[in-house]
Write an enzyme that holds these catalytic residues in place. Structure first.
Site, short mmCIF file in Angstrom:
data_model
loop_
_atom_site.label_atom_id
_atom_site.label_comp_id
_atom_site.label_asym_id
_atom_site.label_seq_id
_atom_site.Cartn_x
_atom_site.Cartn_y
_atom_site.Cartn_z
N ASP A 1 0.72 -1.04 -0.06
CA ASP A 1 0.31 -0.24 -0.29
C ASP A 1 0.62 0.78 -0.43
O ASP A 1 2.47 1.67 0.57
CB ASP A 1 -0.38 0.31 1.33
CG ASP A 1 -1.83 1.43 1.50
OD1 ASP A 1 -2.23 1.84 0.40
OD2 ASP A 1 -1.14 1.73 1.97
N ASP B 1 -0.34 5.07 0.48
CA ASP B 1 -0.19 5.87 1.83
C ASP B 1 -0.59 5.81 3.03
O ASP B 1 -1.23 4.11 3.21
CB ASP B 1 -1.96 7.35 1.37
CG ASP B 1 -1.75 7.90 0.24
OD1 ASP B 1 -0.33 9.03 0.15
OD2 ASP B 1 -2.64 8.34 -0.23
N LYS C 1 -8.44 -4.61 -2.68
CA LYS C 1 -7.11 -4.90 -3.55
C LYS C 1 -6.90 -6.26 -3.11
O LYS C 1 -5.91 -7.00 -4.44
CB LYS C 1 -6.28 -4.14 -2.03
CG LYS C 1 -6.02 -2.25 -2.41
CD LYS C 1 -5.25 -1.56 -1.68
CE LYS C 1 -5.12 -0.20 -1.82
NZ LYS C 1 -4.50 0.30 -0.58
N ASP D 1 -1.90 -0.70 5.65
CA ASP D 1 -1.92 0.19 7.25
C ASP D 1 -3.44 0.58 7.44
O ASP D 1 -4.09 0.62 8.79
CB ASP D 1 -1.56 2.27 7.73
CG ASP D 1 -1.83 2.25 5.92
OD1 ASP D 1 -2.36 1.98 5.28
OD2 ASP D 1 -2.59 3.84 6.68
N ASP E 1 -6.78 -2.44 3.32
CA ASP E 1 -6.54 -3.16 2.76
C ASP E 1 -6.26 -4.68 3.17
O ASP E 1 -5.60 -5.23 3.16
CB ASP E 1 -4.75 -2.75 3.17
CG ASP E 1 -4.23 -1.29 2.91
OD1 ASP E 1 -4.58 -1.78 1.32
OD2 ASP E 1 -3.77 -0.49 3.61
#
Length: 226
Positions: free
Chosen positions: A8, A10, A153, A176, A180
């Site tokens: 990931d 950001d 994802k 995070d 995710d």
């Protein structure tokens, strides 16, 4: 054996102000396995960052709605249903909504979180749940995404694994946030950085003590990749 790693962006490779942690960039450049960037952002953003990082074999964009490896690209998701949901919430005067990358997004609709309260997010989720079947709202920590409920994802990771001819359980994945979760669950090893939210932490096999990029470096060392 880990044959590829998905990251990931950001909140995982970046700090809260979205600046890139150069320590983790140097670590990623040392990896000898294929690297995939997975983001809720649009494809052009992911492609640009892949060039900057200098070690990427593929990207997952729009929370799994777009997958690209070389010249091969997979696009999935019911954008028409997402647009109907957007009309419902944009018709309410109680929210101060600002669309993000409206022209570039092809599988979902995203809004900035800058002017939204926690209560606003809860209300928006309720409206979408009640009005639009097959559509969901996910919070990336930086934006709210209205997307096809069957796209995430994790689905994106399956797509990129097929294009790279690597089994999905031979991937490690780092993240995070709640967008995710499916990727962390489906990968052979899911790593949550130390700043991860409760949903991401619950989905991970390993939770780093360090936050953001340093958490990624810790996870890569834990996996024996550095």
């Amino acid at each position: 054996m880990i044959k590829a790693v998905a990251f990931d962006i950001d909140g995982t490779l970046t700090f809260p102000d979205r600046s890139l942690d150069l320590t983790v960039v140097r670590a990623i450049r040392q990896l000898s396995v294929p690297v995939v960037l997975a983001t809720g952002n649009v494809l052009c953003f992911a492609d640009a960052l892949a060039v900057i990082i200098g070690n990427s074999s593929g990207v997952i964009a729009e929370n799994g709605g777009v997958v690209a490896v070389g010249k091969s690209k997979l696009v999935t998701g019911n954008i028409a249903a997402c647009s109907r949901a957007a009309q419902e919430i944009e018709g309410s005067s109680e929210f101060n909504l600002l669309r993000i990358d409206a022209k570039e997004r092809v599988t979902e609709i995203a809004y900035s979180k800058d002017n939204l309260t926690t209560s606003d997010v809860v209300s928006l989720r309720k409206i979408v749940d009640q009005c639009c079947e097959g559509v969901t709202v996910v919070d990336s920590g930086f934006a709210l995404h209205i997307k096809d409920a069957n796209v995430n994802k994790g689905i994106g990771l399956i797509g990129v694994a097929q294009l790279l001819d690597i089994a999905v359980d031979e991937f490690a994945a780092f993240g995070d946030a709640e967008n995710d979760v499916e990727m962390l669950e489906i990968a052979g090893n899911g790593i949550a950085v130390g700043n991860a939210d409760p949903k991401a932490r619950a989905a991970a096999n390993y939770i780093a003590e360090e936050q953001y990029g340093l958490g990624v470096v810790e996870g890569l060392n834990y996996l024996g990749l550095l």
